[in-house]
Motif scaffolding. Structure first.
Motif, PDB file in Angstrom:
ATOM      1  N   LEU A  81       0.822  -1.206   0.000  1.00 11.21           N
ATOM      2  CA  LEU A  81       0.000   0.000   0.000  1.00 11.21           C
ATOM      3  C   LEU A  81       0.857   1.258   0.000  1.00 11.21           C
ATOM      4  O   LEU A  81       0.544   2.239  -0.694  1.00 11.21           O
ATOM      5  CB  LEU A  81      -0.938   0.001   1.209  1.00 11.21           C
ATOM      6  N   ASP A  82       1.949   1.252   0.774  1.00 13.79           N
ATOM      7  CA  ASP A  82       2.844   2.418   0.781  1.00 13.79           C
ATOM      8  C   ASP A  82       3.467   2.640  -0.586  1.00 13.79           C
ATOM      9  O   ASP A  82       3.586   3.776  -1.053  1.00 13.79           O
ATOM     10  CB  ASP A  82       3.935   2.235   1.838  1.00 13.79           C
ATOM     11  N   THR A  83       3.856   1.552  -1.233  1.00  9.41           N
ATOM     12  CA  THR A  83       4.428   1.674  -2.571  1.00  9.41           C
ATOM     13  C   THR A  83       3.416   2.215  -3.568  1.00  9.41           C
ATOM     14  O   THR A  83       3.722   3.083  -4.399  1.00  9.41           O
ATOM     15  CB  THR A  83       4.949   0.309  -3.049  1.00  9.41           C
ATOM     16  N   LYS A  84       2.185   1.737  -3.469  1.00 13.64           N
ATOM     17  CA  LYS A  84       1.139   2.200  -4.373  1.00 13.64           C
ATOM     18  C   LYS A  84       0.811   3.668  -4.145  1.00 13.64           C
ATOM     19  O   LYS A  84       0.678   4.447  -5.106  1.00 13.64           O
ATOM     20  CB  LYS A  84      -0.115   1.351  -4.191  1.00 13.64           C
ATOM     21  N   HIS A  85       0.723   4.098  -2.895  1.00 17.59           N
ATOM     22  CA  HIS A  85       0.401   5.492  -2.594  1.00 17.59           C
ATOM     23  C   HIS A  85       1.531   6.424  -3.032  1.00 17.59           C
ATOM     24  O   HIS A  85       1.279   7.524  -3.539  1.00 17.59           O
ATOM     25  CB  HIS A  85       0.130   5.649  -1.102  1.00 17.59           C
ATOM     26  N   ASP A  86       2.777   5.993  -2.831  1.00 17.27           N
ATOM     27  CA  ASP A  86       3.910   6.816  -3.275  1.00 17.27           C
ATOM     28  C   ASP A  86       3.908   6.970  -4.793  1.00 17.27           C
ATOM     29  O   ASP A  86       4.169   8.068  -5.315  1.00 17.27           O
ATOM     30  CB  ASP A  86       5.225   6.189  -2.809  1.00 17.27           C
ATOM     31  N   LYS A  87       3.628   5.891  -5.488  1.00 18.43           N
ATOM     32  CA  LYS A  87       3.569   5.964  -6.947  1.00 18.43           C
ATOM     33  C   LYS A  87       2.408   6.854  -7.399  1.00 18.43           C
ATOM     34  O   LYS A  87       2.550   7.623  -8.364  1.00 18.43           O
ATOM     35  CB  LYS A  87       3.425   4.560  -7.533  1.00 18.43           C
ATOM     36  N   TYR A  88       1.286   6.772  -6.708  1.00 17.04           N
ATOM     37  CA  TYR A  88       0.138   7.619  -7.048  1.00 17.04           C
ATOM     38  C   TYR A  88       0.481   9.090  -6.888  1.00 17.04           C
ATOM     39  O   TYR A  88       0.135   9.922  -7.744  1.00 17.04           O
ATOM     40  CB  TYR A  88      -1.044   7.241  -6.149  1.00 17.04           C
ATOM     41  N   GLU A  89       1.182   9.445  -5.814  1.00 10.93           N
ATOM     42  CA  GLU A  89       1.568  10.845  -5.603  1.00 10.93           C
ATOM     43  C   GLU A  89       2.563  11.311  -6.650  1.00 10.93           C
ATOM     44  O   GLU A  89       2.514  12.468  -7.094  1.00 10.93           O
ATOM     45  CB  GLU A  89       2.152  11.017  -4.205  1.00 10.93           C
ATOM     46  N   ARG A  90       3.458  10.443  -7.065  1.00 15.39           N
ATOM     47  CA  ARG A  90       4.401  10.826  -8.126  1.00 15.39           C
ATOM     48  C   ARG A  90       3.667  11.081  -9.441  1.00 15.39           C
ATOM     49  O   ARG A  90       3.996  12.028 -10.186  1.00 15.39           O
ATOM     50  CB  ARG A  90       5.464   9.734  -8.311  1.00 15.39           C
ATOM     51  N   LEU A  91       2.675  10.263  -9.727  1.00 18.23           N
ATOM     52  CA  LEU A  91       1.884  10.462 -10.948  1.00 18.23           C
ATOM     53  C   LEU A  91       1.096  11.764 -10.891  1.00 18.23           C
ATOM     54  O   LEU A  91       0.945  12.453 -11.909  1.00 18.23           O
ATOM     55  CB  LEU A  91       0.944   9.277 -11.151  1.00 18.23           C
ATOM     56  N   VAL A  92       0.587  12.121  -9.715  1.00 21.95           N
ATOM     57  CA  VAL A  92      -0.146  13.382  -9.583  1.00 21.95           C
ATOM     58  C   VAL A  92       0.775  14.560  -9.852  1.00 21.95           C
ATOM     59  O   VAL A  92       0.403  15.528 -10.540  1.00 21.95           O
ATOM     60  CB  VAL A  92      -0.779  13.477  -8.175  1.00 21.95           C
ATOM     61  N   LYS A  93       1.998  14.517  -9.341  1.00 22.08           N
ATOM     62  CA  LYS A  93       2.951  15.607  -9.576  1.00 22.08           C
ATOM     63  C   LYS A  93       3.312  15.710 -11.050  1.00 22.08           C
ATOM     64  O   LYS A  93       3.400  16.815 -11.605  1.00 22.08           O
ATOM     65  CB  LYS A  93       4.203  15.381  -8.732  1.00 22.08           C
ATOM     66  N   ILE A  94       3.524  14.578 -11.706  1.00 23.82           N
ATOM     67  CA  ILE A  94       3.831  14.611 -13.140  1.00 23.82           C
ATOM     68  C   ILE A  94       2.642  15.156 -13.920  1.00 23.82           C
ATOM     69  O   ILE A  94       2.806  15.934 -14.875  1.00 23.82           O
ATOM     70  CB  ILE A  94       4.213  13.198 -13.630  1.00 23.82           C
ATOM     71  N   SER A  95       1.434  14.770 -13.515  1.00 20.55           N
ATOM     72  CA  SER A  95       0.247  15.258 -14.197  1.00 20.55           C
ATOM     73  C   SER A  95       0.106  16.766 -14.063  1.00 20.55           C
ATOM     74  O   SER A  95      -0.312  17.445 -15.010  1.00 20.55           O
ATOM     75  CB  SER A  95      -0.993  14.558 -13.631  1.00 20.55           C
ATOM     76  N   ARG A  96       0.453  17.318 -12.921  1.00 17.10           N
ATOM     77  CA  ARG A  96       0.399  18.774 -12.750  1.00 17.10           C
ATOM     78  C   ARG A  96       1.385  19.468 -13.682  1.00 17.10           C
ATOM     79  O   ARG A  96       1.074  20.509 -14.272  1.00 17.10           O
ATOM     80  CB  ARG A  96       0.682  19.137 -11.301  1.00 17.10           C
ATOM     81  N   ASP A  97       2.578  18.899 -13.819  1.00 15.64           N
ATOM     82  CA  ASP A  97       3.556  19.483 -14.749  1.00 15.64           C
ATOM     83  C   ASP A  97       3.052  19.426 -16.185  1.00 15.64           C
ATOM     84  O   ASP A  97       3.241  20.378 -16.961  1.00 15.64           O
ATOM     85  CB  ASP A  97       4.896  18.740 -14.623  1.00 15.64           C
ATOM     86  N   ILE A  98       2.418  18.316 -16.551  1.00 14.87           N
ATOM     87  CA  ILE A  98       1.861  18.194 -17.901  1.00 14.87           C
ATOM     88  C   ILE A  98       0.766  19.223 -18.128  1.00 14.87           C
ATOM     89  O   ILE A  98       0.682  19.845 -19.198  1.00 14.87           O
ATOM     90  CB  ILE A  98       1.325  16.763 -18.123  1.00 14.87           C
ATOM     91  N   THR A  99      -0.074  19.432 -17.113  1.00 14.59           N
ATOM     92  CA  THR A  99      -1.146  20.422 -17.235  1.00 14.59           C
ATOM     93  C   THR A  99      -0.584  21.821 -17.435  1.00 14.59           C
ATOM     94  O   THR A  99      -1.053  22.582 -18.295  1.00 14.59           O
ATOM     95  CB  THR A  99      -2.039  20.388 -15.985  1.00 14.59           C
ATOM     96  N   ILE A 100       0.431  22.179 -16.659  1.00 15.60           N
ATOM     97  CA  ILE A 100       1.019  23.522 -16.761  1.00 15.60           C
ATOM     98  C   ILE A 100       1.641  23.734 -18.133  1.00 15.60           C
ATOM     99  O   ILE A 100       1.420  24.765 -18.789  1.00 15.60           O
ATOM    100  CB  ILE A 100       2.049  23.722 -15.634  1.00 15.60           C
ATOM    101  N   GLU A 101       2.439  22.773 -18.604  1.00 16.22           N
ATOM    102  CA  GLU A 101       3.098  22.926 -19.898  1.00 16.22           C
ATOM    103  C   GLU A 101       2.091  22.917 -21.046  1.00 16.22           C
ATOM    104  O   GLU A 101       2.255  23.636 -22.038  1.00 16.22           O
ATOM    105  CB  GLU A 101       4.121  21.810 -20.092  1.00 16.22           C
ATOM    106  N   SER A 102       1.041  22.125 -20.928  1.00 13.51           N
ATOM    107  CA  SER A 102       0.028  22.101 -21.984  1.00 13.51           C
ATOM    108  C   SER A 102      -0.717  23.430 -22.055  1.00 13.51           C
ATOM    109  O   SER A 102      -0.994  23.940 -23.153  1.00 13.51           O
ATOM    110  CB  SER A 102      -0.956  20.958 -21.729  1.00 13.51           C
ATOM    111  N   LYS A 103      -1.044  24.007 -20.902  1.00 14.18           N
ATOM    112  CA  LYS A 103      -1.710  25.307 -20.907  1.00 14.18           C
ATOM    113  C   LYS A 103      -0.814  26.392 -21.489  1.00 14.18           C
ATOM    114  O   LYS A 103      -1.280  27.290 -22.205  1.00 14.18           O
ATOM    115  CB  LYS A 103      -2.141  25.673 -19.480  1.00 14.18           C
TER     116      LYS A 103
END
Length: 331
Positions: A42-64
């Protein structure tokens, strides 16, 4: 005074009455070992989920930023320079999507899909319902509930902003489809988008399961739902492009955009209620954008010769605000 108190004996507290729970746990128990494994997973899954959220925010900013850059094509003489600069930005966004592909290697996509795809959560949905109830109550004899309308709108807007902030993949679809339309005057297909999301990565030499150290191929497939939602968001950018084009004296672009948006609207209408829930919500915004563009074309055709070119954009903006209310409920 009791005998125990006279002798100086104190009463034990409940926490001191017996041995602690940690002392009773057998560290060699099979159940404890199994739960430790579950904890690590569960810790591994949650850490990976948070990393994906951060990458998604960067993608959103650059796309805008790419979308904002592409809006300059209506006011600059050299369109190719803007398109080339947008290509560079989209390449950097694709590299970030490659990081998502690395994180999802060997994982189930649907377990982490919400990390880079927005969703209206329960709080936003409840606030939206409460806002409608307050609005109806405020129209009655008492205006007490009307005082809650503004705080509810502010909180709902904040939650909606946080929800959209994680929609990196849909923002990328919106940016790449906007770039493709400016360049080719057509809609990019899902297959063309996925064809560009193929990445070459070097294998780690320390991995025992890898028998060779050559580059590996990673792919990321955008789901049809994310593609449709990104195209629906594209209609808003095309509407803004229409208004800015008229303000710069371009009379032909609004009529091209009107026909293109009509085709997209017809395509979404075929889906109807059989598609995903998010698509039906986007249909309301699509109709608003189409209505604004058609209103601009109507004004150009009927009263274009009466209004000076430097006032056309202001006229269209005021007419759209008067005839289309963004808070209207979706049919």
């Amino acid at each position: 005074m009791s005998k125990r108190e006279d002798e100086g004996c104190h009463r034990k507290r409940k926490t001191e009455a017996g041995p602690k729970s940690e002392d009773c746990v057998n560290p060699n128990s099979a159940v404890i070992a199994a739960f430790k494994v579950f904890q690590q997973e569960l810790d591994t899954k949650h850490d990976k989920y948070e990393r994906l959220v951060k990458i998604s925010r960067d993608i959103t900013i650059e796309s805008k930023r790419t979308i904002f850059l592409l809006h300059r094509v209506t006011s600059v003489p050299d369109v190719e320079e803007i398109l080339n600069e947008a290509d560079v930005k989209l390449d950097s966004v694709r590299q970030k999507i490659g990081q998502i592909a690395e994180e999802l290697k060997g994982e189930d996509l649907h377990q982490f899909h919400r990390a880079f795809t927005p969703e209206e959560n329960g709080q936003t949905r409840c606030l939206r319902t409460s806002e409608k109830s307050v609005d109806k109550a405020g129209r009655g004899p008492t205006k007490f509930c009307s005082y809650l309308a503004k705080p509810l709108k502010v909180l709902r807007a904040e939650l909606d902003s946080n929800c959209r902030r994680c929609g990196g993949i849909q923002e990328y679809v919106e940016a790449v489809s906007f770039h493709h339309f400016i360049k080719h005057r057509s809609l990019i297909s899902l297959e063309e988008i996925n064809a560009r999301l193929v990445f070459m990565r070097e294998n780690n030499k320390g991995e025992a399961e890898v028998a060779w150290t050559g580059p590996s191929v990673l792919t990321f497939h955008i789901t049809p739902t994310d593609y449709l939602l990104g195209v629906a968001d594209l209609t808003g950018e095309l509407m803004r492009m229409c208004i800015s084009s008229v303000g710069n004296g371009d009379i032909d672009t609004p009529f091209q955009l009107s026909g293109f948006l009509r085709e997209i609207h017809d395509g979404f209408s075929y889906i109807g209620n059989t598609g995903p829930y998010e698509v039906s919500k986007k249909l309301h915004t699509l109709r608003q954008s189409l209505g604004k563009v058609e209103d601009a074309c109507y004004t150009l055709r009927v009263r274009g010769s009466e209004i000076p070119k430097h006032m056309l954009a202001d006229v269209f903006t005021s007419r759209a605000a008067a005839h289309l209310d963004p808070d209207d409920t979706m049919v």
